[in-house]
Design a protein around this motif. Structure first.
Motif, PDB file in Angstrom:
ATOM      1  N   ALA A 101      -4.139   4.714   3.479  1.00  0.00           N
ATOM      2  CA  ALA A 101      -5.497   5.086   3.884  1.00  0.00           C
ATOM      3  C   ALA A 101      -5.475   5.762   5.250  1.00  0.00           C
ATOM      4  CB  ALA A 101      -6.389   3.847   3.918  1.00  0.00           C
ATOM      5  N   ASN A 176     -11.752  -4.588  10.494  1.00  0.00           N
ATOM      6  CA  ASN A 176     -10.620  -4.750  11.393  1.00  0.00           C
ATOM      7  C   ASN A 176     -11.051  -4.145  12.726  1.00  0.00           C
ATOM      8  OD1 ASN A 176      -8.186  -4.858  12.706  1.00  0.00           O
ATOM      9  ND2 ASN A 176      -7.075  -3.497  11.309  1.00  0.00           N
ATOM     10  N   ASP A 204     -14.284   3.281   5.179  1.00  0.00           N
ATOM     11  CA  ASP A 204     -12.895   2.820   5.048  1.00  0.00           C
ATOM     12  C   ASP A 204     -12.930   1.399   4.464  1.00  0.00           C
ATOM     13  OD1 ASP A 204     -10.195   2.505   5.372  1.00  0.00           O
ATOM     14  OD2 ASP A 204     -10.251   2.282   7.553  1.00  0.00           O
ATOM     15  N   TYR A 207      -9.980  -3.552   2.604  1.00  0.00           N
ATOM     16  CA  TYR A 207     -10.001  -5.009   2.392  1.00  0.00           C
ATOM     17  C   TYR A 207     -11.028  -5.452   1.344  1.00  0.00           C
ATOM     18  CZ  TYR A 207      -7.517  -4.684   6.800  1.00  0.00           C
ATOM     19  OH  TYR A 207      -6.618  -4.338   7.770  1.00  0.00           O
ATOM     20  N   SER A 234      -7.007   1.803  -0.461  1.00  0.00           N
ATOM     21  CA  SER A 234      -5.567   1.661  -0.204  1.00  0.00           C
ATOM     22  C   SER A 234      -4.940   0.597  -1.100  1.00  0.00           C
ATOM     23  CB  SER A 234      -5.373   1.246   1.253  1.00  0.00           C
ATOM     24  OG  SER A 234      -4.013   1.040   1.519  1.00  0.00           O
ATOM     25  N   SER A 236      -2.310  -0.841   0.183  1.00  0.00           N
ATOM     26  CA  SER A 236      -1.501  -1.571   1.171  1.00  0.00           C
ATOM     27  C   SER A 236      -1.783  -3.064   1.175  1.00  0.00           C
ATOM     28  CB  SER A 236      -1.752  -1.014   2.573  1.00  0.00           C
ATOM     29  OG  SER A 236      -1.147   0.245   2.706  1.00  0.00           O
ATOM     30  N   LYS A 237      -3.042  -3.437   1.083  1.00  0.00           N
ATOM     31  CA  LYS A 237      -3.368  -4.853   1.223  1.00  0.00           C
ATOM     32  C   LYS A 237      -3.450  -5.554  -0.129  1.00  0.00           C
ATOM     33  CE  LYS A 237      -3.430  -4.420   5.675  1.00  0.00           C
ATOM     34  NZ  LYS A 237      -3.712  -3.116   6.110  1.00  0.00           N
ATOM     35  N   ARG A 244       3.120   3.007   0.792  1.00  0.00           N
ATOM     36  CA  ARG A 244       2.282   4.047   1.408  1.00  0.00           C
ATOM     37  C   ARG A 244       1.434   4.794   0.367  1.00  0.00           C
ATOM     38  NH1 ARG A 244       0.936   2.293   4.621  1.00  0.00           N
ATOM     39  NH2 ARG A 244       0.152   4.084   5.749  1.00  0.00           N
TER      40      ARG A 244
END
Ligand code: PLP
Length: 398
Positions: A101, A176, A204, A207, A234, A236-237, A244
């Motif tokens: 992201a 965040n 964004d 989460y 994303s 990622s989490k 990536r």
């Protein structure tokens, strides 16, 4: 040789916060400073199995160049998922796969902002995005959050004062660093202000799938009737940050421009990561996997909050996140927050991130620091919180 750096990046400095974070490489330090997924949240066996199959069945596709927009089966899967969630309108929008992201923030800013254009962000906000924006020499303006999200009165003041605002950057779910969630009413108000002042929103949401308490709140993207929201997601989490893989949904002309900008940045996102994410979503029950992650983070967050209730001075306040990875803890007005964070790591071997790391400028006043509960073990949470609590009582009284 005397290296003279470009004006674009010469003001990006290694942070003073590093002085605190460098202690986290000491294995005896308990770190609440990270932002990483919990080690037990990684689906290692499934990833091993899928990776092996990928290299057996489609080795050349993994190793060959791919297209900039992203691996088509993954894009189609994400479009269908986002459509079902109300975050994608096929008639007017497109989806691009990005390298995390993080790259969405970079590409959005690169595509839309000239030097000097204003970009409004929550203060505090995610340092990676703030640095991406700063590297384009935008006029970065911070607007504080209250318990419902970005303050709409102060946002309107900022919009009036900066008619050249191109983007409002928001992290509405489990922000965040604060862990705060923007309420539905506030999301509507912020969207209405973006309409009134004719600016775009960069939403964004890395989460959003990690909610472990309370009720889901509709995304701002889902209320985007006039195509002014760029949405960043994303893997990622929810899968692994190391692959990536992130994505953006935006109006078609914006995605077309982001595609050209991405060609300049990195040509394409990593094929292996994209193909792994795709097969993971096909072969594993993704929603059951998310449930497992939520259970892990719920247990850890509750453990940390219970410890804080028990051990912290009553003069300290903190947010109670309903998801995500972070708690934002605030010391009494006027206290020496940096001094507290330094003593915590140097004398007690407990690392937290000073709030100034997340301010628009590190000089901006804050009495808060960020705690992460996803990475430490249960034992580290118990011991670290007890030690931090004792320090709060010593410095600020019972
Ligand atoms: C709010 C926020 N946005 C974006 C990112 C970037 O995530 P990635 O590039 O790994 O997808 C992070 C990472 O911590 C984050 O906290």
């Amino acid at each position: 040789m005397n290296y003279i750096f470009s004006e674009k990046v010469s003001h990006l400095q290694a942070s003073a916060i590093r002085e605190i974070l460098k202690f986290t490489s000491d294995p005896s330090v308990i770190s609440f400073a990270a932002g990483n997924p919990a080690p037990e949240a990684f689906p290692v066996e499934e990833v091993q199995r899928i990776s092996q199959k990928l290299f057996q069945e489609e080795p050349i596709a993994v190793l060959q160049y791919g297209i900039t927009e992203g691996y088509t089966p993954l894009r189609d899967t994400m479009k269908a998922r986002m459509l079902a969630q109300g975050n994608f309108k096929p008639e007017t929008e497109e989806l691009i796969i990005t390298s995390g992201a993080q790259q969405v923030m970079e590409l959005a800013c690169k595509s839309l902002c000239d030097p000097g254009d204003t970009l409004i962000a929550e203060a505090p906000s995610f340092i990676g995005s703030l640095n991406a924006f700063k590297s384009y020499n935008v006029n970065l303006v911070g607007v504080p959050l209250d318990d419902e999200g970005m303050d709409p009165v102060k946002l309107e003041e900022a919009l009036k004062a900066n008619p050249n605002t191109k983007l409002i950057y928001l992290i509405p779910n489990f922000q965040n660093p604060t862990g705060k969630t923007t309420t539905l009413k506030r999301r509507k108000e912020l969207y209405a202000l973006a309409q009134k002042y004719n600016t775009m929103i960069l939403e964004d949401n890395p989460y959003g799938d990690l909610r472990f308490a309370g009720e889901d709140v509709p995304t701002i993207k889902s209320m985007d009737t006039d195509n002014r929201v760029i949405y960043a997601g994303s893997f990622s989490k929810v899968l692994a940050p190391g692959i990536r893989v992130g994505y953006a949904i935006a109006p078609k002309p914006v995605i077309s421009k982001m595609v050209v900008c991405k060609q300049v940045s990195d040509v394409q996102s990593n094929n292996f990561g994209q193909m792994l994410a795709y097969r993971f979503m096909q072969e594993v029950d993704f929603d059951a996997h998310l449930q497992k992650l939520r259970a892990i983070y719920k247990q850890k967050a509750e453990r940390m909050m219970n410890g804080m209730d028990k051990h912290f001075s009553r003069k300290i306040t903190f947010t109670r996140p309903e998801g995500g990875l972070f708690i934002w803890c605030t010391l009494p007005q006027g206290s020496d927050m940096m001094g507290f964070c330094s003593r915590a790591v140097q004398e007690n071997k407990v690392a937290v991130v000073p709030g100034s790391a997340f301010m628009i400028s590190e000089q901006d006043e804050t009495f808060s620091f960020r705690l992460n509960y996803s990475t430490p073990t249960d034992e580290a949470i118990d011991n670290g919180i007890e030690m931090l609590g004792a320090l709060t009582k010593e410095m600020f009284g019972e």
